[in-house]
Each structure stands twice: as structure tokens, then as C-alpha cells.
Design a protein around this motif. Structure first.
Motif, PDB file in Angstrom:
ATOM      1  N   CYS A  22       0.779  -1.084   0.070  1.00 52.22           N
ATOM      2  CA  CYS A  22      -0.061  -0.167  -0.125  1.00 52.22           C
ATOM      3  C   CYS A  22       0.866   1.331  -0.075  1.00 52.22           C
TER       4      CYS A  22
ATOM      5  N   PHE B 296       0.112   4.082   0.997  1.00 53.03           N
ATOM      6  CA  PHE B 296      -0.046   5.124   1.969  1.00 53.03           C
ATOM      7  C   PHE B 296       0.631   4.728   3.090  1.00 53.03           C
ATOM      8  N   CYS B 297       0.351   3.480   3.456  1.00 50.72           N
ATOM      9  CA  CYS B 297       0.694   2.977   4.977  1.00 50.72           C
ATOM     10  C   CYS B 297       1.964   2.060   4.987  1.00 50.72           C
TER      11      CYS B 297
ATOM     12  N   HIS C  75      -8.646  -2.546   0.956  1.00 54.32           N
ATOM     13  CA  HIS C  75      -7.539  -1.882   1.926  1.00 54.32           C
ATOM     14  C   HIS C  75      -7.237  -0.497   1.407  1.00 54.32           C
TER      15      HIS C  75
ATOM     16  N   CYS D 243      -7.543   1.283   4.568  1.00 49.16           N
ATOM     17  CA  CYS D 243      -6.239   1.823   5.221  1.00 49.16           C
ATOM     18  C   CYS D 243      -6.339   3.146   6.024  1.00 49.16           C
ATOM     19  N   PRO D 244      -5.459   3.328   6.986  1.00 50.85           N
ATOM     20  CA  PRO D 244      -5.378   4.432   7.532  1.00 50.85           C
ATOM     21  C   PRO D 244      -5.890   5.843   7.029  1.00 50.85           C
TER      22      PRO D 244
HETATM   23 ZN   LIG Z   1      -2.610   1.399   3.551  1.00 56.38          ZN
END
Ligand SMILES: [Zn+2]
Length: 458
Positions: A162, A164-165, A174, A179-180
Motif C-alpha cells: 500500500c 499510503f501506509c 484496503h 487503510c488508515p
Molecule cells: Zn494502507
């Protein structure tokens, strides 16, 4: 249906009896002189099949349905089936057709079933939302977004993480929901719109959009979901394929600007209580004009007419109906509720008419003004062939009772009492006649009687 009869009809229609659903053919009971009691399908299935009668005695079963009809009643345990009180000709009917006719459209639908309607398909395209943004949601719902997971499924070998995280591999759920980064956006949006978004699945996310709100607010919620999905996808692409880093803050700003744009050009209308949300999103309110608001009244009939209001209700696939009779002073003459069981809302609406007219006949009310909020169901008074096959005999009977019927449409706001009675039908056993209205409906009943106007918002 016997095999020789199947072959004969197959020949007439040009189909092969082996590939066409002849078990769908069914006969309504009118005179019953041409219908074999045992072998013909007049109960949904032939009695041979229902009772699993041994093959050895099939040849001896020659009785016709007319043999078990006496004074218009069927002398059978299945006496719930209504027989005609006046003679009618037997006819073959098509079970899966609402008007009992076999049309080429129905035959085509059988041979080539129509594609399943997707409930979200018609909702996501709005003039106030750029099609490029709606297209992202359309791709997500069809599983066409090229996430790592999707590319892998198509044979691309990649190492997925991912963007982003950097914690897990990249999947639809996700990336857009769990996803956060995405969670933060949904949480922020929920606070802004005063609506918690359900991020369990994409269907649940779309289901979080409130239905009972003003049309402008509904457009804003839909735009918020679509712009957020688009924003997340653009931020992910920017992280992967460019030097620019899309921060959470800049993504939120982009989403907010897009929602504000959509809210301002929406053709929907708002109500006064929407001001907080509209202010927070910098959207100008689209207030209704006074002329847009309709005032709906319930009107008492002139003597000797009796006003009858009916309604049908459907919860899931469970149908119920109800109605009430009032005289020229608006006084209650009686009401009924009925638990129909698994059926359609059209059946419930028409069955309410039928039941109500039977009650009118029993009580000797000969002048009935029937009012319903279903324009489609009311068409049965103009076109009798629209009456569903299962109600043919009952409809034929009430039409021969000498009741003079006027039918008219009323908006749901003017049909409150019948609406509540229909809803009550879900919790009753069978068909119940009420000489006193339940406490919960009495306020609406007196408002109707006093000519209290109800507003209908566009
Ligand atoms: Zn993520």
C-alpha cells in the motif's frame, strides 16, 4: 398438462416441447368443465404431482374441476381458492405473466433472461458530479481498477504494498476503505456531513447515503462518496507515478472543493435544517419556492357515497394491505388490515381493492369512492386485464355485486390512515376487520376529518 396437449401447443407456437417451460401453463378456475382435476395444472402444480399419486392409477383419474364446484365454492381443502359466482369460460393462462397472456417478450425473457439490475448503476451518474469521478466508482464496483491485487489476478507479476501506509499489500478494500489514510478521510467526511459512513464494504458505503433527506443533501452525500474515492485513487497514483507527494491535507482540500462544486450546481432542493451542513461545505442553499409545496387534504365524500382509502405495504418481500371506510361526515364505518405473505406491492395494492370491495358488498354499501396512492394499481379499474391471474375470480365476483365505484388518486400525504393500516398488516394474522381504529392512527384520522392540510415537498 398432458404431453399431447404440450405437443399441440408447441406445434402452434413453433417451439420444441422439450425446451419450453410448459409447466408454466396454468388454468384459472372459471367453469372448470374443460380442466382435468388431476392432470391439469390449476393449483400451481397438478394434483398428481402435489399428492404424488402412483403412476398405475393415472388412467383412472378422469374428474374435471367442475365436479368439485358447488354454488361457486370449491369443495376442496384448498378452498382458499376463490370460485366465480357467475359462470365464466375456462381459459389457459401464463403463470409468470401479470395479465395471463403469453407474449413474445415473456418468451424471449425466458430464453434469454435479462441482465440483473444493479441498484447502484442508476444512482452514481448525476449531472452535478463529473463523469470522470463517477467512472472511478463504476470501475470499483465492476472490479476494474488496476490495483496491485487486480493486476496480479490478470497475470502481472508485482511486489505489492500500500502506497499510503506501507504496511500491507494493496487490495480494493484496503486502499479505499480500510487503510488508515482512507479511514481518516471517511471519518472526517462523516463528521462534516453528520453521517457516519459504513466502510465495511462498497455496498455498505453507498448504503450509508441517507434516503430520507432533502434532494440537495442527498446529492452532496453522493458527491462526497464519489469525490473521496476519486481523491484516494488520484493520491495513490500521485505517490506511485510522480515526484509529488499527496498529503492527507491536500487530498481533503481537493475533496472539499469538489463537493462544494457539486453541491452548488446540484438541482436538488434543501430544507431549513440543512443550513449547518451547507455552511460547512460552502454550498449555497437551494430553497424551495412556496409554489413548489403542495397542500394535500383528505376530502369527505357527498352522501350517499362512502369514501374508501386503501394502501399496500411491502417490507422485504412480505406484503400486507389495509384500508378504511368513511362516510360523508368523515366518520369511521370500519377498517381492515390483512397479512398477505410473500408477494409484490402491486398484488398488495390490488388485493386491498378487492378485499375492500368485498367488505363494501357485505355491508350493503353500493356507492364507493375508492382512493389510493398507487397510480399503477388504479389502472385495473380502466383495464381489467391488468388484474393478476390469482385475483381474476375474486375481481369478477366483486364486479358483479352492483357496486358503483369511483376511483381516484391521492398523494401519500392524504392517505396516511390507510398507509398505517397497511403497515399494521405485517403484524396481524390473516385478514382482520376493525370497527375501532387503533390508538396510533386516531390522530391522523381526526386531522383528516378536520380538513387539516399536509404539505408535500417536491
Ligand atoms: Zn494502507
Amino acid at each position: 398438462m398432458t404431453s399431447s396437449r404440450s405437443q399441440m401447443i408447441a406445434g402452434m407456437l413453433g417451439f420444441s416441447a422439450g425446451t419450453f417451460p410448459f409447466s408454466y401453463l396454468k388454468c384459472p378456475i372459471f367453469k372448470g368443465t374443460k380442466i382435468n382435476l388431476w392432470t391439469d395444472n390449476w393449483l400451481g402444480n397438478s394434483l398428481l404431482e402435489l399428492l404424488q399419486i402412483p403412476l398405475a392409477i393415472h388412467n383412472q383419474l378422469r374428474a374435471i374441476v367442475a365436479d368439485i364446484i358447488a354454488d361457486g365454492a370449491l369443495l376442496l381443502p384448498a378452498a382458499a381458492l376463490m370460485g366465480p359466482t357467475a359462470p365464466l369460460l375456462d381459459s389457459l393462462v401464463w403463470l409468470h405473466s401479470s395479465n395471463s397472456k403469453l407474449t413474445s417478450k415473456l418468451a424471449l425473457n425466458f430464453l434469454k433472461p435479462a441482465v440483473v439490475n444493479l441498484p447502484w448503476a442508476a444512482v452514481i451518474w448525476k449531472s452535478c458530479i463529473p463523469p470522470a469521478h463517477s467512472f472511478i466508482l463504476w470501475c470499483i464496483m465492476h472490479g476494474k481498477i488496476p490495483t496491485d491485487e487486480n493486476l496480479r489476478r490478470r497475470g502481472c507479476i508485482n511486489v505489492s504494498i500500500c502506497s499510503f501506509c506501507l504496511r500491507t499489500d494493496e487490495s480494493y478494500e484496503h486502499l479505499f476503505l480500510h487503510c488508515p489514510f482512507a479511514k481518516n478521510i471517511w471519518l472526517w467526511l462523516g463528521g462534516l456531513l453528520h453521517t457516519p459512513f459504513d466502510i465495511l464494504s462498497f455496498a455498505a458505503l453507498l448504503g450509508s447515503i441517507p434516503q430520507n433527506c432533502s434532494s440537495q443533501i442527498h446529492d452532496i452525500h453522493l458527491a462526497a462518496v464519489i469525490h473521496s474515492l476519486h481523491g484516494i485513487w488520484m493520491a495513490r497514483n500521485s505517490l506511485r507515478f510522480t515526484d509529488q507527494t499527496a498529503s492527507l491535507h491536500s487530498t481533503k482540500v481537493h475533496i472539499l472543493v469538489a463537493i462544494s462544486f457539486s453541491g452548488n450546481i446540484s438541482t436538488g432542493k434543501c430544507i431549513v435544517s440543512d443550513a449547518n451542513i451547507l455552511d460547512a461545505l460552502l454550498v449555497s442553499p437551494h430553497n424551495r419556492r412556496v409554489s413548489d409545496i403542495l397542500m394535500v387534504y383528505w376530502k369527505a365524500p357527498l352522501a350517499p357515497w362512502i369514501k374508501l382509502n386503501t394502501d399496500g405495504s411491502l417490507i422485504g418481500s412480505h406484503a400486507a394491505c389495509g384500508g378504511l371506510f368513511r362516510d360523508h361526515r368523515g366518520s369511521l364505518l370500519g377498517a381492515f388490515v390483512c397479512n398477505i405473505g410473500t408477494s409484490t406491492v402491486f398484488y398488495a395494492e390490488v388485493y386491498a381493492f378487492l378485499l375492500a370491495l368485498e367488505y363494501a358488498a357485505q355491508n350493503g354499501w353500493r356507492n364507493v369512492w375508492l382512493e389510493s396512492d398507487s397510480t399503477i394499481a388504479l389502472l385495473v379499474f380502466k383495464n381489467r386485464s391488468l388484474v393478476l391471474v390469482l385475483l381474476h375470480n375474486g375481481w369478477h365476483n366483486v364486479c358483479n355485486q352492483g357496486i358503483q365505484i369511483i376511483s381516484s388518486h391521492v398523494f401519500r400525504e392524504g392517505n396516511c390512515c390507510a398507509y398505517f393500516l397497511a403497515n399494521m398488516g405485517h403484524t396481524t394474522q390473516g385478514n382482520v376487520w376493525l370497527s375501532v381504529l387503533p390508538q396510533t392512527i386516531q390522530t391522523d384520522f381526526f386531522l383528516d376529518r378536520s380538513g387539516f392540510p399536509r404539505s408535500r415537498l417536491p
